[in-house]
Design a protein around this motif. Structure first.
Motif, PDB file in Angstrom:
ATOM      1  N   ARG A 161      -7.290  -2.076   5.439  1.00  0.00           N
ATOM      2  CA  ARG A 161      -6.114  -1.218   5.247  1.00  0.00           C
ATOM      3  C   ARG A 161      -5.282  -1.123   6.531  1.00  0.00           C
ATOM      4  NH1 ARG A 161      -8.997   4.036   3.147  1.00  0.00           N
ATOM      5  NH2 ARG A 161      -6.897   4.911   3.117  1.00  0.00           N
ATOM      6  N   ASP A 197      -6.072   2.404  -1.692  1.00  0.00           N
ATOM      7  CA  ASP A 197      -6.274   3.745  -1.145  1.00  0.00           C
ATOM      8  C   ASP A 197      -7.420   4.417  -1.895  1.00  0.00           C
ATOM      9  OD1 ASP A 197      -5.884   5.879   0.508  1.00  0.00           O
ATOM     10  OD2 ASP A 197      -3.839   6.330  -0.162  1.00  0.00           O
ATOM     11  N   VAL A 210      -1.070  -1.819  -1.710  1.00  0.00           N
ATOM     12  CA  VAL A 210      -1.784  -0.694  -1.112  1.00  0.00           C
ATOM     13  C   VAL A 210      -3.106  -0.481  -1.839  1.00  0.00           C
ATOM     14  CG1 VAL A 210      -1.752   1.797  -0.643  1.00  0.00           C
ATOM     15  CG2 VAL A 210       0.353   0.455  -0.404  1.00  0.00           C
TER      16      VAL A 210
END
Length: 489
Positions: free
Chosen positions: A308, A323, A321
């Protein structure tokens, strides 16, 4: 801007260990994708807005620490430059007046923040590049106090081996250099997020890439940099150059830039993370002690922190992304194309157009990207950044066409269909998409309005510097009314 980083020096062993850990993260990520461990049953959308700070004379105010302390709201965070702030708007679903609730929440937060900033003789402005920035604001002293920013600046300059050169030819030409990445801080954006399942990521990312140029055409809002009138969305070439780690020799060799449109349509989110690892050395090789495979096999969600962090230093205009929230992993497309402003309602109109159009294209039975080359999408992107609302773009089945005609005839109806699929009420869709329609009919965006006003002021005898400052103060007042920019004159 990303996670906190405290380590200030890295050895060769640090870099070797980090590379091995990133590759291990990538292997675990591939296994997670195969095993469908992602939260996507009821997808959320998100919004982040970067802001500029000015004083009462319209000049940059390098006071973000003081302003943040006065605002005392965790939704507001520091950004790269001392004249920047960012607000993270809580994510929500678009159904049940989600767009309107985004607008109301953002306006309330900005109104409170503006009141606190005013106590420090400071104002908040949503604009892609602050027009009153000068060469004196481009030094390392303008970086925010967060150690991450200074470290990132040092690492980019070290990788490059020489000062950063900014050379942009538009209506006028600007050539300058910097010994830090502060020019990147001049670029403030709106970031739009769509939560997706692993199988839906590629269609949504491809759709986002395909329409990036259209977004710029109807949303351009950064025509001036260091006193020069350049592109209608000058953020694009500025950001591409301000974080470029390549020397001239590496550019000639075809080494990929860290600010990157990409080079092909995606078939999976894994494609993009794998490209990150294959093409780009780490700028911040911070390595944690955890074992992501052990975490996964123990039934916990791996943070994949190295993967990340590395992803956060590769600046795709549409970023993948990964997460983790409440120990549940999810995937997002982060759209980073648009400038901030001019008003909150303009920002939400841009968001509605993006959310609706990407959904319609992503769910189309005959994907747009099967009929459009990736290079055509990139050419549209840079043509629209340069010319804004006056750009011509390529579209499958149409050929070269004025961006405004394409939006009015084809894309607005698609965006309405997409918003309906999200559960957005027709009246809500009409309000926000109507703003995009009126921009196309009037030919007015934030950039075109600003250029017209500056030229008029100069025709009346003002210097360029005085015109930029005076128009900015007028812009800041009009921003507070929340009237869309096409109605300002």
């Amino acid at each position: 801007m990303g996670e906190e980083v405290s380590q200030q020096e890295f050895t060769r062993a640090d870099r070797t260990r980090h590379r091995e850990k990133v590759r291990r993260n990538l292997d675990v990520f591939a296994r997670m994708l195969r095993e469908s461990r992602f939260e996507a049953a009821d997808p959320m959308t998100g919004l982040e807005v970067e802001l500029n700070l000015i004083d009462n004379a319209g000049d940059p105010a390098l006071r973000n620490d003081e302003v943040l302390s006065a605002i005392a709201d965790p939704d507001f965070q520091t950004e790269l430059g001392q004249f920047n702030l960012e607000i993270n708007v809580p994510p929500r679903r678009l159904a049940d007046r989600g767009l309107t609730r985004f607008e109301e929440g953002l306006r309330e937060s900005l109104n409170r923040a503006e009141a606190k900033a005013a106590e420090l003789d400071t104002r908040l402005v949503m604009v892609g590049i602050l027009p009153t920035l000068a060469e004196g604001h481009m030094g390392p002293d303008a970086l925010s106090n967060n150690p991450r920013y200074h470290l990132l600046s040092d690492q980019i300059l070290a990788a490059r081996g020489e000062d950063i050169v900014i050379d942009i030819s538009g209506v006028e030409r600007l050539v300058t250099s910097a010994d830090s990445i502060v020019p990147e801080a001049a670029c403030t954006s709106t970031q739009l997020h769509i939560q997706v399942s692993p199988e839906d990521f590629a269609p949504y990312w491809n759709a986002s890439q395909a329409i990036a140029g259209i977004q710029l055409a109807v949303g351009a809002n950064s025509a001036f940099l260091l006193g020069r009138e350049l592109w209608r969305e000058t953020r694009i070439p500025l950001f591409e150059q301000a974080t470029d780690t390549r020397s001239e020799e590496l550019k000639v060799q075809g080494v990929r830039p860290r600010v990157w449109f990409g080079e092909r349509w995606a078939t999976s989110i894994f494609d993009l993370f794998e490209e990150n690892v294959r093409y780009f050395p780490a700028l911040l090789p911070v390595t944690e002690d955890d074992d992501p495979l052990a975490e996964l096999e123990a039934g916990r969600t791996p943070s994949l922190s190295e993967l990340r962090l590395h992803n956060g230093t590769i600046y795709r205009w549409n970023r993948p992304v990964y997460d983790v929230v409440d120990d549940r992993p999810h995937l997002r497309v982060e759209n980073r194309v648009l400038a901030a402003g001019p008003t909150v309602v303009d920002t939400m109109a841009n968001a509605a157009f993006y959310f609706g159009l990407t959904r319609a294209l992503a769910e189309d039975e005959r994907p747009l990207w099967s009929r459009m080359s990736f290079s055509a999408a990139e050419e549209n992107f840079h043509a629209a950044a340069k010319l804004g609302i006056d750009a011509q773009v390529y579209w499958p089945g149409v050929g070269q066409v004025e961006a405004t005609e394409l939006v009015l005839r084809r894309l607005l109806p698609l965006a309405r269909e997409g918003l309906t699929a999200w559960g957005v009420d027709p009246q809500e869709s009409d309000r926000y998409l109507g703003i995009i329609e009126q921009r196309c009919l009037t030919g007015v965006t934030g950039a075109s309005w600003y250029v017209d006003r500056v030229r008029r002021s100069q025709d009346q005898g003002a210097t360029r510097a005085d015109a930029l400052r005076g128009v900015l103060l007028d812009y800041a007042e009009r921003m507070q009314t929340n009237d869309p920019v096409h109605t300002w004159d």
